[in-house]
Structure formats: structure tokens, C-alpha cells
Design an enzyme around this catalytic site. Structure first.
Site, PDB file in Angstrom:
ATOM      1  N   HIS A  62      10.808  10.750 -11.588  1.00  0.00           N
ATOM      2  CA  HIS A  62      11.400   9.551 -10.975  1.00  0.00           C
ATOM      3  C   HIS A  62      10.504   8.353 -11.240  1.00  0.00           C
ATOM      4  O   HIS A  62       9.372   8.301 -10.769  1.00  0.00           O
ATOM      5  CB  HIS A  62      11.568   9.733  -9.457  1.00  0.00           C
ATOM      6  CG  HIS A  62      12.502  10.853  -9.110  1.00  0.00           C
ATOM      7  ND1 HIS A  62      13.851  10.657  -8.878  1.00  0.00           N
ATOM      8  CD2 HIS A  62      12.303  12.190  -8.979  1.00  0.00           C
ATOM      9  CE1 HIS A  62      14.428  11.826  -8.611  1.00  0.00           C
ATOM     10  NE2 HIS A  62      13.507  12.773  -8.679  1.00  0.00           N
ATOM     11  N   ASN A 278      11.577  17.610  -1.345  1.00  0.00           N
ATOM     12  CA  ASN A 278      12.897  18.226  -1.338  1.00  0.00           C
ATOM     13  C   ASN A 278      13.225  18.815  -2.700  1.00  0.00           C
ATOM     14  O   ASN A 278      13.204  18.080  -3.673  1.00  0.00           O
ATOM     15  CB  ASN A 278      13.945  17.153  -0.975  1.00  0.00           C
ATOM     16  CG  ASN A 278      15.180  17.763  -0.387  1.00  0.00           C
ATOM     17  OD1 ASN A 278      15.206  18.924  -0.007  1.00  0.00           O
ATOM     18  ND2 ASN A 278      16.250  16.989  -0.338  1.00  0.00           N
ATOM     19  N   ASP A 305       9.045  16.708 -11.058  1.00  0.00           N
ATOM     20  CA  ASP A 305       9.794  15.984 -10.017  1.00  0.00           C
ATOM     21  C   ASP A 305       8.899  14.883  -9.437  1.00  0.00           C
ATOM     22  O   ASP A 305       8.901  14.639  -8.218  1.00  0.00           O
ATOM     23  CB  ASP A 305      10.309  16.927  -8.924  1.00  0.00           C
ATOM     24  CG  ASP A 305      11.409  16.258  -8.080  1.00  0.00           C
ATOM     25  OD1 ASP A 305      11.825  15.138  -8.425  1.00  0.00           O
ATOM     26  OD2 ASP A 305      11.830  16.858  -7.068  1.00  0.00           O
ATOM     27  N   HIS A 309       6.049   7.374  -3.854  1.00  0.00           N
ATOM     28  CA  HIS A 309       6.399   6.600  -2.660  1.00  0.00           C
ATOM     29  C   HIS A 309       5.168   5.836  -2.217  1.00  0.00           C
ATOM     30  O   HIS A 309       4.046   6.351  -2.288  1.00  0.00           O
ATOM     31  CB  HIS A 309       6.860   7.524  -1.524  1.00  0.00           C
ATOM     32  CG  HIS A 309       8.164   8.210  -1.806  1.00  0.00           C
ATOM     33  ND1 HIS A 309       9.361   7.531  -1.884  1.00  0.00           N
ATOM     34  CD2 HIS A 309       8.461   9.513  -2.037  1.00  0.00           C
ATOM     35  CE1 HIS A 309      10.338   8.397  -2.151  1.00  0.00           C
ATOM     36  NE2 HIS A 309       9.823   9.605  -2.263  1.00  0.00           N
TER      37      HIS A 309
HETATM   38  O1  DOR Z   1      11.320  15.238  -3.020  1.00  0.00           O
HETATM   39  C1  DOR Z   1      12.178  14.666  -3.669  1.00  0.00           C
HETATM   40  N1  DOR Z   1      12.066  13.357  -3.998  1.00  0.00           N
HETATM   41  N2  DOR Z   1      13.248  15.347  -4.043  1.00  0.00           N
HETATM   42  C2  DOR Z   1      14.300  14.756  -4.608  1.00  0.00           C
HETATM   43  O2  DOR Z   1      15.242  15.436  -4.899  1.00  0.00           O
HETATM   44  C3  DOR Z   1      14.320  13.296  -4.830  1.00  0.00           C
HETATM   45  C4  DOR Z   1      12.959  12.775  -4.942  1.00  0.00           C
HETATM   46  C5  DOR Z   1      12.883  11.287  -4.851  1.00  0.00           C
HETATM   47  O3  DOR Z   1      13.657  10.589  -5.528  1.00  0.00           O
HETATM   48  O4  DOR Z   1      12.027  10.768  -4.121  1.00  0.00           O
HETATM   49 ZN    ZN Z   2      14.019  14.859  -8.484  1.00  0.00          ZN
END
Ligand code: DOR
Ligand code: ZN
Length: 425
Positions: A62, A278, A305, A309
């Protein structure tokens, strides 16, 4: 730029060389591999004592551009990627606006080209705005350069929509990546549902939320005789379902993240919001099953993944923090420390999981193997080097890693993308 790598112990997925070789890179390609190469105009990199692998590929990242550039941008994400040994990353479409049309896809390619460090390939959404209501124009996204589509962050819950998406994707020859989470079953849950969630008094989400979608998509793939790729598998039961489906010849592939083979729901007891992810961290038994799945090929590849943040967003109580942890800069160290060192997998298997298989799954034909004629994407690793994960060393814009303070073995020393040295320790 001409680059000559000397004394390279080459690790490919099918073979780890025991004799050192020289590798000559020119005009973005691997042009020659031989025991001793001389070239006066080349920049020389001595790989003595290191392992030389095809550039690592992460098909689940991401970057927060467009929309949340305070968390990560294409530029900072690309810097984190090369620091972590990646030469190709694929970014998920849960941005703002969502990557659901050719214009946004073009803008990401354009910015990635300007940054120039790493191959960035955007993943398109499956449904417009990721709203689970209306399909995107899959052919338009494919023409724009997407190799995959996904509503990652959530599932396509509407089974009829998913059926159509998989059918069109088959025609367009584009991969469907499913985030497996039935939202009514996971609703309100912020960690794994089990003994730990009861003890901590935190609302859990049942593993059923993951497995019912895994099972549904296996059925869809079988019925439609097409492919589907399962994102971030976290449970023993998911591994079992996929293993069985593969035995039946169903065209399913799957990935797992380092945190799901490293951490458990017991790590949540720190209330460190970086452990909120997640799918959630699961039990010791699930971790063991993910490792078995990686070892026996049920899990095809390792992805991060990478989910940046800000500290502001994460510095709230556990329940209200966003899901996700960064991963690009710790993936190699965790994979070596948790899987290669304890001999769960070999070096060759690491290359398979982190380069060769992902290249094959998304259809990158000139990547994933060190061989004459292939793209000059190369990662060099010092297998012996021990290092501590430190907050101040992350080049990612966000620092939300639960691994800060850990000592890992195995470090990236050089990353070469398209024949250019893009990172050197
Ligand atoms: O932990 C996660 N963060 N799982 C996800 O599926 C989305 C991701 C996010 O975009 O922050
Ligand atoms: Zn993801």
C-alpha cells in the site's frame, strides 16, 4: 550504465550455484554470466561472501498516493522498497480516489517513472470505488497496464459480482486478488477471536470471516475454470482448503505475510497498535500451518502488505487504530531469520517465494530469474549480517512496525533495478 557483479553466488529458485560467477548488466538486461568477465567501463560490485538473487518482487503493497501522502508517497514507498531489496512492487487500489480507472493508473505509472527507483505496477480495483456495487472496466485497466485487480482492504462480498469479475478477468488475462473477509462475520473485531481476545477484553473477529470467502472463491474458480489469488492467508484452515483445492487442480494461488509467520495474537497483549493488522495475528498453531504451507508450496509467495499509517493515526486506543503495519524494510530479515535460518525453507525457496513465483503469478516474463536475457533486476544479500530494527532507520514515511527492537539476520546490501544501482548499504 554498465554494471559488473564479481564473485556472485547466484541463487535461483531451481538452483543455488556453488561456484562464484560474474554477471554483466548492460542496457537494463543481464547480458553475460561467466566465471570471469572483464569490462573496463563497468561499475564493479564485489559480491564476495554475499548471495545474489533475482530482484525481489512484492505484489501486495500500500502506497498512500493519491489521498494520504502524509502516510506514504510513491517516492517514499519506492525508497523503502529498494532499501528492503525489492525491484518491483505492486500497489493496492485502496487510495483516495480509488484506483479504478485508466487515468489514475496512468498517473501512478507517471509518478513512479519520475521517481525511477523501482518498478511500480498499480493494481486496479474490482468494483468502482471499492463499493462492491458495480464492476470496473476490467479491459480498460488491463490496457492501462494493470496486471491484477483487487478490492483489497475488503472482500467482494457480492458473489455474483465476483463471479462476473473472475469471468471478465479470465477474458482480459488479468489476475483477480481476493482479500478474504466476510464483513458480517468480522464486524467490530479488531484482533483474532479466541482465548487471547477474551483475556484481553478486546473484540475478536472469527477466522470464519476469512475461510468462508476462501471456500467460496475456490468454488468460483473451479466452476469458471479460472484463476484466483488469495491475499494474506493467516489460518491453518485456509491453508488446508487451498492445499485440497490445488490437489483437485483448481487454479488457485496464495500469499502470506512475514507477520503471519512471525507473530501471534499473544503479541497483541502489548497493546502496541502496530500489532493491529487485518487479517489479525492468529495463534501459534496457525503460524505453524502458514510455515508448513510455505514449505510445501501451498502458499506460493511471500508479500509484505506494507500498510503505512502515521503515528497520529496509530496513537489511539487499540480499538480505534487503523489496521496495518509497514513491511518492506523488514521482509528479507524476517524471512531469513524465521524461515531460512531454522531450515524451514532453503535459499532457493526464498527466491522462489519472493521473486520467481510472484513474477509468474502476475505474468512478468523477464523477471524472477537470473539468466542471460532477463531484466537486470538484482538483489544482493549478506546472509550473515545481524542488525537491529530501529525506528530511525526506516526510510518509509511511516514507522508503524511491531518489529522495532528485534535483531534480524540477513541484510540487503545492494539493489539493482533495470541495470541501475538504486540502493547500496
Ligand atoms: O492491515 C491491513 N491494512 N489490512 C488491509 O487489508 C488493508 C491495509 C491498509 O490499507 O491499511
Ligand atoms: Zn493489503
Amino acid at each position: 550504465m554498465t554494471v559488473l557483479i564479481k564473485n556472485a553466488i547466484i541463487v535461483n529458485a531451481d538452483k543455488m550455484n556453488d561456484q562464484p560467477q560474474d554477471i554483466l548488466l548492460e542496457k537494463g538486461s543481464i547480458v553475460q554470466i561467466a566465471p570471469s568477465i572483464k569490462n573496463d567501463k563497468a561499475t564493479v560490485i564485489d559480491a564476495q561472501g554475499k548471495l545474489v538473487m533475482p530482484g525481489l518482487i512484492d505484489i501486495h503493497v500500500h502506497l498512500r498516493e493519491p489521498g494520504r501522502e502524509d502516510k506514504e508517497t510513491i517516492e517514499t514507498g519506492a525508497k523503502a522498497a529498494v532499501h528492503g531489496g525489492f525491484t518491483t512492487i505492486m500497489c493496492m487500489p485502496n487510495t483516495n480516489p480509488v484506483i479504478d480507472n485508466a487515468m489514475i493508473v496512468d498517473s501512478i505509472f507517471k509518478e513512479a517513472k519520475r521517481v525511477g527507483l523501482v518498478n511500480v505496477i498499480p493494481i486496479g480495483a474490482i468494483t468502482k470505488g471499492q463499493k462492491d456495487e458495480e464492476l470496473v472496466d476490467i479491459f480498460e485497466l488491463q490496457k492501462a497496464g494493470c496486471l491484477a485487480i483487487s478490492d483489497d482492504g475488503k472482500s467482494v462480498v457480492n458473489s455474483q459480482l465476483m463471479r462476473l469479475a473472475m469471468d471478465y478477468a479470465k477474458m482480459a488475462n488479468i489476475l483477480v486478488i481476493e482479500h478474504c473477509e466476510e464483513p458480517l462475520l468480522s464486524a467490530g473485531g479488531v484482533m483474532n477471536e479466541g482465548k487471547m481476545s477474551t483475556q484481553l477484553g478486546i473484540k475478536g473477529q472469527s477466522g470464519l470471516a476469512e475461510t468462508v470467502i476462501v471456500a467460496r472463491d475456490i468454488e468460483l474458480a473451479k466452476y469458471l475454470d479460472t484463476k484466483v489469488h488469495m491475499a494474506h492467508m493467516s489460518l491453518r484452515r485456509s491453508v488446508e482448503l487451498i492445499r485440497q483445492a490445488k490437489k483437485e487442480g483448481i487454479q488457485i494461488t496464495a500469499e502470506a505475510c512475514p507477520h503471519h509467520f512471525t507473530l501471534t495474537d499473544e503479541d497483541v497483549s502489548s497493546f502496541n497498535t502496530s500489532t493491529k493488522v487485518n487479517p489479525p495475528l492468529r495463534t501459534k498453531d496457525d503460524v505453524a500451518a502458514i510455515k508448513e504451507g510455505i514449505k510445501d508450496g501451498t502458499i506460493d509467495c511471500i508479500v509484505t502488505d506494507h500498510a503505512p499509517h502515521t503515528q497520529e493515526d496509530k496513537e489511539v486506543d487499540f480499538e480505534h487504530a487503523p489496521f496495518g503495519m509497514i513491511g518492506l524494510e523488514t521482509s528479507v530479515g524476517l524471512t531469513i531469520t524465521e524461515l531460512v535460518e531454522p531450515k524451514v525453507i532453503s535459499w532457493a525457496q526464498m527466491v522462489e517465494k519472493m521473486s520467481t513465483a510472484p513474477a509468474k503469478i502476475v505474468g512478468l516474463e523477464k523477471k524472477g530469474v537470473i539468466q542471460e536475457g532477463m531484466d537486470a533486476d538484482i538483489t544482493i544479500i549478506d546472509p550473515q549480517k545481524e542488525w537491529e530494527v530501529r525506528r530511525e532507520d526506516f526510510v518509509s514515511k511511516s514507522k508503524n512496525s511491531p518489529f522495532i527492537g528485534r535483531t534480524l539476520k540477513g541484510q540487503v546490501t545492494t539493489t539493482i533495478c533495470g541495470g541501475k544501482v538504486v540502493y547500496q548499504a
